[in-house]
Write an enzyme that holds these catalytic residues in place. Structure first.
Site, PDB file in Angstrom:
ATOM      1  N   HIS A  72       0.893  -0.827   0.364  1.00 27.31           N
ATOM      2  CA  HIS A  72      -0.164   0.054   0.104  1.00 27.31           C
ATOM      3  C   HIS A  72       1.213   1.272  -0.086  1.00 27.31           C
ATOM      4  O   HIS A  72       1.839   1.128   0.288  1.00 27.31           O
ATOM      5  CB  HIS A  72      -0.671   0.171   1.054  1.00 27.31           C
ATOM      6  CG  HIS A  72      -0.007   0.189   2.348  1.00 27.31           C
ATOM      7  ND1 HIS A  72       0.159  -0.797   2.927  1.00 27.31           N
ATOM      8  CD2 HIS A  72      -0.162   1.238   2.767  1.00 27.31           C
ATOM      9  CE1 HIS A  72       0.230  -0.778   4.844  1.00 27.31           C
ATOM     10  NE2 HIS A  72       0.211   0.580   4.745  1.00 27.31           N
ATOM     11  N   GLU A 105      -3.705   4.248   2.910  1.00 29.01           N
ATOM     12  CA  GLU A 105      -3.755   4.046   2.993  1.00 29.01           C
ATOM     13  C   GLU A 105      -3.964   5.823   3.579  1.00 29.01           C
ATOM     14  O   GLU A 105      -3.157   6.936   2.951  1.00 29.01           O
ATOM     15  CB  GLU A 105      -2.809   4.320   4.289  1.00 29.01           C
ATOM     16  CG  GLU A 105      -2.931   4.312   5.997  1.00 29.01           C
ATOM     17  CD  GLU A 105      -1.692   3.642   6.630  1.00 29.01           C
ATOM     18  OE1 GLU A 105      -0.846   3.121   5.837  1.00 29.01           O
ATOM     19  OE2 GLU A 105      -1.770   3.278   7.675  1.00 29.01           O
TER      20      GLU A 105
HETATM   21 CO    CO Z   1       0.734   2.535   6.514  1.00 32.64          CO
END
Ligand code: CO
Length: 134
Positions: free
Chosen positions: A79, A130
Site C-alpha cells: 500500500h 491508506e
Molecule cells: Co501503512
C-alpha cells in the site's frame, strides 16, 4: 486534500532479507525489526530524505498481509499512505465519490499511533491506499 506521501509499504516473506537488501544494495538507513502484534506485522522502517518505506512481514496467524503474500509469494507493493489534515472530511469525500473504506468505515489508530483509514484498491486505481491524519 492529500498532502505528503507518508510511506510506501512493501510486503515481504522475510523482512530480515529485505532489510539486508535495502541496507546493502540500496545503501539505505534501515531500522531494526519491530513487532507490532496489534497490527499483525513485523516492520522495518527505511528512512529516506523525503519519505519512508515500510518493509512488512506477517506476524501471527491473523496478519492482514497474509492473503497478499499468498497471492504474491515473493512480496510486492502492499500500500501507499498519504497524509491528510482531516481524516473525517477526507473519508467522507471519498465515500461520496463512490470509494469503499475497509472495515467499518471509521478511522482506527494505525501503526504510528495516528488515525488511519484504508481505501479499497479496486476503487482507487488498483493500489490499497491508506490515509493518515497528521
Ligand atoms: Co501503512
Amino acid at each position: 486534500m492529500i498532502e505528503r506521501l507518508n510511506h510506501v509499504a512493501i510486503a515481504t516473506p522475510d523482512v530480515a532479507a529485505a532489510a539486508a537488501l535495502y541496507r546493502g544494495a540500496l545503501g539505505a538507513t534501515v531500522s531494526e525489526p519491530q513487532d507490532l502484534p496489534a497490527h499483525g506485522v513485523r516492520v522495518v522502517f527505511v528512512t529516506l530524505a523525503n519519505t519512508k518505506v515500510e518493509l512488512l512481514e506477517p506476524l501471527g496467524d491473523k496478519s492482514p498481509i497474509a492473503a497478499f503474500l499468498e497471492k504474491n509469494p515473493a512480496g510486492g507493493l502492499h500500500h501507499v499512505c498519504y497524509e491528510v489534515s482531516d481524516i473525517g472530511a477526507a473519508t467522507a469525500r471519498l465515500v461520496a465519490e463512490g470509494a469503499r473504506v475497509l472495515g467499518d468505515g471509521t478511522p482506527r489508530i494505525g501503526a504510528h499511533g495516528k488515525p488511519v483509514v484504508f481505501i479499497h484498491p479496486k476503487d482507487i486505481g488498483g493500489v490499497l491506499t491508506e490515509l493518515e491524519e497528521i
